[in-house]
Design a protein around this motif. Structure first.
Motif, PDB file in Angstrom:
ATOM      1  N   ASP A  59      49.677 -18.626  64.394  1.00  0.00           N
ATOM      2  CA  ASP A  59      49.418 -18.062  65.435  1.00  0.00           C
ATOM      3  C   ASP A  59      48.035 -18.414  65.961  1.00  0.00           C
ATOM      4  OD1 ASP A  59      51.537 -16.285  65.484  1.00  0.00           O
ATOM      5  OD2 ASP A  59      50.338 -14.701  64.196  1.00  0.00           O
ATOM      6  N   CYS A  60      47.716 -19.820  65.480  1.00  0.00           N
ATOM      7  CA  CYS A  60      46.262 -20.340  65.771  1.00  0.00           C
ATOM      8  C   CYS A  60      46.388 -21.032  67.245  1.00  0.00           C
ATOM      9  CB  CYS A  60      46.100 -21.798  64.892  1.00  0.00           C
ATOM     10  SG  CYS A  60      44.543 -22.345  65.252  1.00  0.00           S
ATOM     11  N   SER A  61      45.354 -20.538  67.959  1.00  0.00           N
ATOM     12  CA  SER A  61      45.240 -21.192  69.510  1.00  0.00           C
ATOM     13  C   SER A  61      43.952 -21.876  69.657  1.00  0.00           C
ATOM     14  CB  SER A  61      45.078 -20.126  70.456  1.00  0.00           C
ATOM     15  OG  SER A  61      46.252 -19.110  70.101  1.00  0.00           O
ATOM     16  N   ASP A  62      44.273 -22.830  70.518  1.00  0.00           N
ATOM     17  CA  ASP A  62      43.086 -23.729  71.054  1.00  0.00           C
ATOM     18  C   ASP A  62      42.025 -22.981  71.787  1.00  0.00           C
ATOM     19  OD1 ASP A  62      43.979 -25.830  69.524  1.00  0.00           O
ATOM     20  OD2 ASP A  62      44.994 -26.831  71.115  1.00  0.00           O
ATOM     21  N   ILE A  63      40.791 -23.315  71.557  1.00  0.00           N
ATOM     22  CA  ILE A  63      39.791 -22.830  72.510  1.00  0.00           C
ATOM     23  C   ILE A  63      39.144 -23.813  73.408  1.00  0.00           C
ATOM     24  CG2 ILE A  63      37.488 -21.656  72.690  1.00  0.00           C
ATOM     25  CD1 ILE A  63      37.891 -20.688  69.703  1.00  0.00           C
ATOM     26  N   ASP A  64      39.104 -23.288  74.850  1.00  0.00           N
ATOM     27  CA  ASP A  64      38.484 -24.286  75.648  1.00  0.00           C
ATOM     28  C   ASP A  64      37.145 -24.130  75.545  1.00  0.00           C
ATOM     29  OD1 ASP A  64      37.443 -25.491  77.912  1.00  0.00           O
ATOM     30  OD2 ASP A  64      38.928 -24.523  79.447  1.00  0.00           O
ATOM     31  N   VAL A  65      36.448 -25.003  74.746  1.00  0.00           N
ATOM     32  CA  VAL A  65      34.872 -24.794  74.107  1.00  0.00           C
ATOM     33  C   VAL A  65      34.138 -24.962  75.630  1.00  0.00           C
ATOM     34  CG1 VAL A  65      33.372 -25.692  73.009  1.00  0.00           C
ATOM     35  CG2 VAL A  65      35.407 -25.759  72.158  1.00  0.00           C
ATOM     36  N   ALA A  66      34.501 -25.810  76.524  1.00  0.00           N
ATOM     37  CA  ALA A  66      33.654 -25.974  77.679  1.00  0.00           C
ATOM     38  C   ALA A  66      33.600 -24.691  78.595  1.00  0.00           C
ATOM     39  CB  ALA A  66      33.990 -27.201  78.475  1.00  0.00           C
ATOM     40  N   ALA A  67      34.743 -24.280  78.740  1.00  0.00           N
ATOM     41  CA  ALA A  67      34.826 -22.894  79.584  1.00  0.00           C
ATOM     42  C   ALA A  67      33.926 -21.604  78.591  1.00  0.00           C
ATOM     43  CB  ALA A  67      36.074 -22.347  79.639  1.00  0.00           C
ATOM     44  N   LEU A  68      34.168 -21.656  77.538  1.00  0.00           N
ATOM     45  CA  LEU A  68      33.471 -20.673  76.500  1.00  0.00           C
ATOM     46  C   LEU A  68      31.907 -20.762  76.843  1.00  0.00           C
ATOM     47  CD1 LEU A  68      33.473 -18.443  74.524  1.00  0.00           C
ATOM     48  CD2 LEU A  68      33.559 -20.372  72.607  1.00  0.00           C
ATOM     49  N   HIS A  69      31.348 -22.269  76.734  1.00  0.00           N
ATOM     50  CA  HIS A  69      29.825 -22.396  77.041  1.00  0.00           C
ATOM     51  C   HIS A  69      29.456 -22.075  78.302  1.00  0.00           C
ATOM     52  CE1 HIS A  69      28.883 -24.150  73.070  1.00  0.00           C
ATOM     53  NE2 HIS A  69      30.028 -24.591  72.839  1.00  0.00           N
ATOM     54  N   GLN A  70      30.331 -22.297  79.179  1.00  0.00           N
ATOM     55  CA  GLN A  70      30.043 -21.933  80.615  1.00  0.00           C
ATOM     56  C   GLN A  70      29.947 -20.574  80.785  1.00  0.00           C
ATOM     57  OE1 GLN A  70      32.484 -24.160  83.304  1.00  0.00           O
ATOM     58  NE2 GLN A  70      31.912 -26.321  82.503  1.00  0.00           N
ATOM     59  N   HIS A  71      30.835 -19.765  80.263  1.00  0.00           N
ATOM     60  CA  HIS A  71      30.813 -18.472  80.469  1.00  0.00           C
ATOM     61  C   HIS A  71      29.625 -17.906  79.952  1.00  0.00           C
ATOM     62  CE1 HIS A  71      32.691 -14.541  81.041  1.00  0.00           C
ATOM     63  NE2 HIS A  71      32.137 -14.234  79.892  1.00  0.00           N
TER      64      HIS A  71
END
Length: 71
Positions: A59-71
């Motif tokens: 069930d592993c999913s990718d993370i949008d790291v750029a969006a996470l940091h911008q949030h």
């Protein structure tokens, strides 16, 4: 491997570390499955012989790291 799946692999002699990794994540509620050499070769043809164990996270999913940091 199916999309959204992670496989962590361990070399011969490190199977206990793979088991500990699986146990630690399972305790957190992560779906994990320990794979032996035969199951890994089915998923990764041509896998070098020194890789003997794996931990599958279906069930592993990718993370949008750029969006996470911008949030």
């Amino acid at each position: 491997l199916a999309p959204r799946t992670a496989l962590t692999v361990a070399k011969t002699g490190n199977e206990a570390a793979a088991d500990a990794f699986a146990a630690r994540f399972a305790a957190l509620g992560v779906a994990v499955r320990v794979l032996g050499r035969d199951e890994m070769v089915q998923r990764i043809p041509g896998l070098r012989p020194e890789w003997s164990a794996g931990v599958l996270e279906p069930d592993c999913s990718d993370i949008d790291v750029a969006a996470l940091h911008q949030h």
